[in-house]
Scaffold this active site. Structure first.
Site, PDB file in Angstrom:
ATOM      1  CB  SER A  45      -0.922   0.009   1.226  1.00 46.34           C
ATOM      2  OG  SER A  45      -1.854  -1.034   1.135  1.00 46.34           O
ATOM      3  CG  ASP A  96      -2.195   2.112   7.302  1.00 47.63           C
ATOM      4  OD1 ASP A  96      -1.081   1.651   7.602  1.00 47.63           O
ATOM      5  OD2 ASP A  96      -3.044   1.460   6.658  1.00 47.63           O
TER       6      ASP A  96
HETATM    7 ZN   LIG Z   1      -2.712  -5.079   2.107  1.00 54.20          ZN
END
Ligand SMILES: [Zn+2]
Length: 367
Positions: A45, A96
């Site tokens: 990600s 995140d």
């Molecule tokens: Zn993932």
């Protein structure tokens, strides 16, 4: 969120003849997701979001730094420099990888407390809504969400940058931690933290998997749009439903479908806003595929995998007597391309098949 995630959710939430809101957007294309990583051809990600946010492919774990670790200008910082308001909304930690790549630079995605510090000291997004309270407070300061909760005893404050919530207040942010406080918050800088870590519990089916955020992604998106649209110079907003990826990692079909439905409700909020404000561009995509998912007929003669990756279902095709199963091949990410759909000015520029860096290349000139 690949085509298979969208199709499973379409069958479940809209039926054979139905459409998800995200599938009604008039322009569509495909994005490849390859990182520039010495050890992997499959993105994580961090590299995926860095490609969107900077137009540069980089290594897995990188937060908007190039393969040599040099910081890159991000869409969030560039939008702010262009005089626009900025915001991020997520059901993950607000620090995140995906939101971080739009609003910070870090050689390691794990440095979430430093990413929070950068939000307050460097990029100053006007709206920050999601989870991850643990990274804003030092150990021993539990905050609004108690440390070591029953649903996950490993959660607890772990920041190393001091009390960043107090710092946020000193620098002019309203801080909220409950749905009522969020609803009552006025315009202006807004920090809302609604969980220790993610706003859900990422587990396999029946193993303590929970998706019940105290505030829905759609409600956070609505609040962010109301707040940011007060700026006549325009705004940039990132919205993420992290539970699609995390429950796909657990090959948890039921929760993946639930998260897809919540994402689509947030898309509907954004599209309704764009229909009232015709100068707004809405882009819906995924940073990569997770789970190697396919959507299949119910067939006991078909191989169905075993262990974690056994088929899930059958699930009802809404409004019909048909059922389908979700078949998984991995608990990791895959190299499948991802659909992108778009609504509003310049939406047509997303048509065709492009690397994920295309997102930056289209959005940056519009700031
Ligand atoms: Zn993932």
């Amino acid at each position: 969120m690949s085509a298979a995630h969208r199709e499973a959710a379409r069958l479940f939430h809209a039926g054979l003849d139905g459409q998800l809101t995200m599938d009604t957007l008039p322009a569509s294309g495909q994005l490849t997701t390859s990182p520039d990583d010495p050890e992997s051809a499959i993105t994580d990600s961090a590299a995926g979001a860095s490609a969107w946010a900077t137009g540069v492919r980089t290594y897995n774990g990188a937060i908007s730094v190039d393969p040599d670790g040099n910081p890159l200008p991000t869409l969030g910082a560039l939008a702010k420099a262009a005089g626009k308001s900025t915001g991020l909304v997520t059901t993950a930690q607000v620090t995140d990888a995906s939101p971080a790549a739009f609003f910070s630079n870090a050689v390691d995605r794990g440095a979430q407390d430093d990413i929070a510090r950068q939000y307050l000291s460097v990029t100053r997004p006007d709206v920050i809504l999601g989870g991850g309270e643990d990274w804003w407070l030092p150990a021993g300061s539990p905050g609004a969400y108690p440390d070591q909760p029953a649903e996950d005893p490993e959660e607890g404050s772990r920041g190393t940058k001091g009390d960043l919530i107090a710092q946020a207040r000193r620098s002019g942010y309203q801080y909220v931690s409950t749905p009522a406080q969020l609803a009552a918050a006025g315009n202006g800088k807004l920090l809302g933290l609604f969980a220790n870590e993610e706003m859900f519990q990422q587990r396999a089916e029946g193993a303590g998997d929970i998706y019940d955020p105290v505030v829905s992604l759609a409600a956070m998106t609505e609040k962010a749009l109301t707040n940011l649209s007060a700026d006549r110079d325009g705004f940039f907003l990132l919205v993420e439903e992290e539970a699609v990826d995390e429950f796909a990692h657990r090959n948890n079909g039921r929760r993946t479908l639930q998260a897809m439905g919540e994402l689509d409700r947030a898309v509907a909020v954004a599209v309704a806003y764009a229909q009232r404000h015709r100068d707004t561009l809405v882009v819906v995509t995924g940073d990569h595929e997770t789970g190697g998912l396919s959507v299949e007929d119910v067939d006991t003669g078909d191989e169905s995998g075993d262990g974690t990756s056994a088929e899930d279902g059958p699930f009802a095709v809404k409004g019909t007597g048909f059922r389908f199963v979700m078949d998984w091949t991995t608990t990791g990410h895959t190299g499948q391309d991802v659909p992108v759909t778009a609504y509003g000015p310049f939406a047509g520029r997303f048509s065709g098949k492009h690397p994920n860096t295309h997102v930056f290349k289209i959005l940056e000139p519009l700031l």
